[in-house]
Design a protein around this motif. Structure first.
Motif, PDB file in Angstrom:
ATOM      1  N   UNK A 100      -6.001  -1.761  -6.356  1.00 40.89           N
ATOM      2  CA  UNK A 100      -6.910  -0.638  -6.205  1.00 40.89           C
ATOM      3  C   UNK A 100      -6.105   0.648  -6.295  1.00 40.89           C
ATOM      4  N   UNK A 101      -6.715   1.675  -6.890  1.00 34.60           N
ATOM      5  CA  UNK A 101      -6.076   2.981  -6.896  1.00 34.60           C
ATOM      6  C   UNK A 101      -7.135   4.055  -6.687  1.00 34.60           C
ATOM      7  N   UNK A 102      -6.739   5.109  -5.971  1.00 35.46           N
ATOM      8  CA  UNK A 102      -7.618   6.219  -5.625  1.00 35.46           C
ATOM      9  C   UNK A 102      -6.890   7.499  -5.997  1.00 35.46           C
ATOM     10  N   UNK A 125       0.866  -1.172   0.000  1.00 37.16           N
ATOM     11  CA  UNK A 125       0.000   0.000   0.000  1.00 37.16           C
ATOM     12  C   UNK A 125       0.898   1.217   0.000  1.00 37.16           C
ATOM     13  N   UNK A 126       0.529   2.196  -0.827  1.00 37.99           N
ATOM     14  CA  UNK A 126       1.369   3.377  -0.961  1.00 37.99           C
ATOM     15  C   UNK A 126       0.510   4.602  -1.259  1.00 37.99           C
ATOM     16  N   UNK A 164       6.863  -3.841  -4.861  1.00 39.38           N
ATOM     17  CA  UNK A 164       6.620  -2.456  -5.273  1.00 39.38           C
ATOM     18  C   UNK A 164       7.924  -1.691  -5.172  1.00 39.38           C
ATOM     19  N   UNK A 165       8.293  -0.986  -6.253  1.00 39.23           N
ATOM     20  CA  UNK A 165       9.538  -0.226  -6.307  1.00 39.23           C
ATOM     21  C   UNK A 165       9.240   1.236  -5.985  1.00 39.23           C
ATOM     22  N   UNK A 166       9.758   1.735  -4.877  1.00 41.82           N
ATOM     23  CA  UNK A 166       9.488   3.101  -4.438  1.00 41.82           C
ATOM     24  C   UNK A 166      10.205   4.150  -5.289  1.00 41.82           C
ATOM     25  N   UNK A 167      11.165   3.739  -6.092  1.00 44.43           N
ATOM     26  CA  UNK A 167      11.873   4.672  -6.962  1.00 44.43           C
ATOM     27  C   UNK A 167      11.141   4.887  -8.281  1.00 44.43           C
ATOM     28  N   UNK A 168      10.513   3.828  -8.805  1.00 41.55           N
ATOM     29  CA  UNK A 168       9.855   3.914 -10.110  1.00 41.55           C
ATOM     30  C   UNK A 168       8.334   3.964 -10.019  1.00 41.55           C
ATOM     31  N   UNK A 169       7.763   3.534  -8.881  1.00 42.56           N
ATOM     32  CA  UNK A 169       6.313   3.472  -8.741  1.00 42.56           C
ATOM     33  C   UNK A 169       5.698   2.250  -9.404  1.00 42.56           C
ATOM     34  N   UNK A 170       6.538   1.264  -9.722  1.00 43.92           N
ATOM     35  CA  UNK A 170       6.090   0.092 -10.473  1.00 43.92           C
ATOM     36  C   UNK A 170       6.072  -1.145  -9.581  1.00 43.92           C
ATOM     37  N   UNK A 223      -3.850   6.946  -3.472  1.00 51.86           N
ATOM     38  CA  UNK A 223      -3.185   5.709  -3.073  1.00 51.86           C
ATOM     39  C   UNK A 223      -3.179   4.672  -4.184  1.00 51.86           C
ATOM     40  N   UNK A 224      -2.284   3.693  -4.025  1.00 52.61           N
ATOM     41  CA  UNK A 224      -2.137   2.561  -4.931  1.00 52.61           C
ATOM     42  C   UNK A 224      -1.806   1.366  -4.047  1.00 52.61           C
TER      43      UNK A 224
END
Length: 188
Positions: free
Chosen positions: A110-112, A59-60, A92-98, A179-180
């Motif tokens: 899910x994404x908001x 979750x991010x 989940x890669x916090x540098x690329x968002x992928x 969020x994602x």
């Protein structure tokens, strides 16, 4: 795993072909033993396979602290979610968002997205390079939000991320509105 004797017998009898039963030759003890041995080996392998699959969940949100406004962007732009309270399995890669699928399986995402000050917002959930689902909101005033979710069959190495649509705006703050999230439902 425990299997009752009657269930084992039913499984063994179900493994006997129609030709064998039509000849009215009942299975011999060695046939039953061979079938039971094969099924036991399959169950042991299944248990080993399940034990090697690590849990995967994340979750991010966009903003780590304060307020964050992105956009309007000139072209579709991947979002990088930097506040990551959960990243079990580190997929989940916090540098690329992928997010990158570590195992073949069914995953739920899910994404908001949120916007403020009369700025429209739109984003796509992307699998590899294909837009899968979209979320959009536009209104003349105030705070707005939209969300979507999907379950996808992913192969090892498939990439999933969120892309902000061209001309869109997105907002996040310490309340973590944008969020994602995703998790492995089960391996396949």
């Amino acid at each position: 795993m425990k299997i009752s004797g009657s269930l084992t017998l039913l499984l063994l009898l179900g493994s006997v072909s129609a030709q064998e039963t039509s000849e009215s030759n009942p299975p011999t003890p060695s046939d039953l033993y061979a079938a039971l041995k094969e099924m036991t080996a399959s169950l042991v392998q299944l248990k080993a396979d399940m034990a090697t699959v690590q849990p995967v969940a994340f979750s991010a949100s966009l903003a780590v602290e304060g307020e964050l406004h992105i956009g309007p962007v000139p072209s579709d732009t991947p979002l990088i979610y930097r506040h990551v309270p959960t990243n079990i399995g580190n997929a989940y890669n916090t540098t690329t968002g992928v997010f990158t699928a570590p195992v073949r399986g069914a995953y739920h995402f899910e994404f908001h997205i949120n916007s403020a000050n009369s700025r429209s917002t739109a984003a796509f959930l992307v699998k590899n390079s294909e837009n899968v689902f979209a979320a959009h909101e536009s209104q003349p005033a105030h705070f707005m939000s939209s969300s979507n979710g999907v379950t996808l069959l992913l192969e090892v190495g498939d990439k999933v991320f969120v892309r902000l649509a061209a001309t869109s705006h997105v907002f996040d703050n310490f309340n973590h509105h944008t969020t994602f999230s995703g998790h492995l439902l089960f391996p396949m």
